[in-house]
Design a protein around this motif. Sequence first.
Motif, short mmCIF file in Angstrom:
data_model
loop_
_atom_site.label_atom_id
_atom_site.label_comp_id
_atom_site.label_asym_id
_atom_site.label_seq_id
_atom_site.Cartn_x
_atom_site.Cartn_y
_atom_site.Cartn_z
N LYS A 44 -48.15 -41.84 -71.12
CA LYS A 44 -48.34 -40.46 -71.58
C LYS A 44 -48.07 -39.47 -70.45
O LYS A 44 -47.45 -38.43 -70.66
CB LYS A 44 -49.76 -40.29 -72.11
N ARG A 45 -48.56 -39.79 -69.24
CA ARG A 45 -48.34 -38.90 -68.09
C ARG A 45 -46.84 -38.84 -67.75
O ARG A 45 -46.33 -37.78 -67.39
CB ARG A 45 -49.17 -39.39 -66.90
N LEU A 46 -46.14 -39.97 -67.86
CA LEU A 46 -44.70 -39.97 -67.64
C LEU A 46 -44.01 -38.96 -68.55
O LEU A 46 -43.18 -38.17 -68.10
CB LEU A 46 -44.13 -41.37 -67.93
N ALA A 47 -44.36 -39.00 -69.84
CA ALA A 47 -43.71 -38.10 -70.79
C ALA A 47 -43.98 -36.65 -70.43
O ALA A 47 -43.07 -35.80 -70.49
CB ALA A 47 -44.21 -38.40 -72.21
N ARG A 48 -45.21 -36.34 -70.04
CA ARG A 48 -45.54 -34.96 -69.67
C ARG A 48 -44.75 -34.52 -68.44
O ARG A 48 -44.20 -33.41 -68.39
CB ARG A 48 -47.04 -34.84 -69.40
N ASN A 49 -44.72 -35.40 -67.42
CA ASN A 49 -44.07 -35.02 -66.17
C ASN A 49 -42.55 -34.92 -66.31
O ASN A 49 -41.92 -34.04 -65.70
CB ASN A 49 -44.43 -36.01 -65.07
N ILE A 50 -41.95 -35.81 -67.08
CA ILE A 50 -40.51 -35.72 -67.29
C ILE A 50 -40.17 -34.44 -68.05
O ILE A 50 -39.20 -33.74 -67.73
CB ILE A 50 -40.00 -36.96 -68.06
N THR A 51 -40.99 -34.10 -69.02
CA THR A 51 -40.78 -32.86 -69.77
C THR A 51 -40.87 -31.65 -68.85
O THR A 51 -40.02 -30.74 -68.91
CB THR A 51 -41.80 -32.74 -70.91
N LYS A 52 -41.87 -31.64 -67.99
CA LYS A 52 -42.03 -30.53 -67.06
C LYS A 52 -40.84 -30.44 -66.10
O LYS A 52 -40.35 -29.34 -65.78
CB LYS A 52 -43.34 -30.69 -66.27
N GLY A 100 -40.72 -27.20 -64.50
CA GLY A 100 -42.14 -27.04 -64.22
C GLY A 100 -42.61 -27.93 -63.08
O GLY A 100 -41.82 -28.62 -62.42
N VAL A 101 -43.92 -27.93 -62.87
CA VAL A 101 -44.54 -28.70 -61.79
C VAL A 101 -45.23 -29.92 -62.38
O VAL A 101 -45.99 -29.81 -63.36
CB VAL A 101 -45.58 -27.84 -61.02
N THR A 102 -44.97 -31.08 -61.82
CA THR A 102 -45.57 -32.31 -62.32
C THR A 102 -47.01 -32.43 -61.84
O THR A 102 -47.43 -31.78 -60.87
CB THR A 102 -44.78 -33.54 -61.84
N ARG A 103 -47.75 -33.29 -62.50
CA ARG A 103 -49.14 -33.56 -62.12
C ARG A 103 -49.31 -35.04 -61.81
O ARG A 103 -48.65 -35.88 -62.42
CB ARG A 103 -50.09 -33.16 -63.25
#
Length: 468
Positions: free
Chosen positions: A352-360, A365-368
Amino acid sequence: MFRTPHILIVGGGYAGFYAAWHLERRLKQSEASVAILDPRPYMTYQPFLPEVVAGSIEARHVAVSLRRHLRRTTVLSGRATSIDHVSKSVHARMNDGREVELAYDTIVVTAGAVTRTLPVPGIAESAFGLKHVEEAVAIRDAFLTALDRAADMPKGPARTRALTVTFIGGGFAGVEGFGELLSLSRAALKRYPEISPDELNFHLVEASERILPEVSAKTGAWVVRSFEHRGARVHLRTTVTSALGGEVILSSGERFESDLIVWTAGIAANPTISKHTDLPINQRGLLIVRPDLRIGTDDHPVVDAWATGPACTTGDAWAAGDNAAVPDLTRTASPPYAYTVPNAQHAVRQGKRLARNITKTLRGGVTRPYRHRSLGTVATLGLGTGVFEAGPVVIKGFLGWLIHRGYQVLAIPTWERKIRVASVWVTALFLGRDVVSLASVQRPRHEFVSGGRLELRTTSEEGLADAA
């Protein structure tokens, strides 16, 4: 002219499936195309494999179809054989035998791990693993077939061998599979008046001084006592030195014959990742990733240190799951990092975090960073018996088993699968366990080809034919 970036996910396990699933939710079709490469057309929910062994869950219900649930992702049926990040390509062997080269702009490596095997004589020829649904089904059918055979045998070595089960490895897979099969055996014997419960021989062999290293030593000791109270034997600080011909020889000198041997002694690095990639790996063969799941380190991003060329952009290589050394920020916030343990709980959340960070990243945007504190540990030890541990809180027995079932049915992806699993559980409450063996499905053409001719074969020969 603007070209839509192409994201290639290598591996359709927990992390890969969840990354693709959530990328579909977050990205517009015009922002990126997504493909996922895996030899199986489904994601296996491995925490339920022990219950497949016991027949508490239908085998198909733990397999989440990639094509059904990834509606905007291209599903590629094949296995990666090498990853060349300099040229941004993955070499793959497709299920139809073709060798292909797959290009990408962004790669997500979630190929997982493989069963760790040791050079123990006889294991490769006679043992089952417990990492895939096919193996769980085969273990169940082999055990129930052994009961059918033993019921017609006179007492003696052959009957004792048929009624002897050996699990090697005291981690979660081994302990849960062992406990569920032990539970199934007690239920099944109600239908086998010819067999006494005292004739069953269950052995769990663990090389270290305790089982279930993820829980406290006190809880692990309670699990051992629970198994022993149910008639099983747990061999701690013991290894298997040979299993040739089904004869199990332990480092303690004890030996016995066993028709059913299950190997669950840990996992090893995926050989494609550890040997066939130019991406950075550590001494254990795992991909080096930063806290935000980009491949590389804080000081040396993979594109700066290992890749060249104008096509390379920061953040175009990511990894998660069992093939990655993911920093555990709940234990240390700066290098040298401790790493997250390879389990489903982390892999799902990393996906899930991968999907968020790739989208950002695609949107500037800035990854987390990935940060997740364990919600606790749950394990099933058989129908009606389980354990839950979260910090100082330990719940054992029936309530621990209920917590295990509740947690896992919530964790398995998609409502469709949750409903299917729960419905089987409810049905079993009223109708009991199904103790029919369908081992013959491993050779579906046998009766057709043989024309019903009688063939006398040993149990070991049947197991090898089924495995083939």
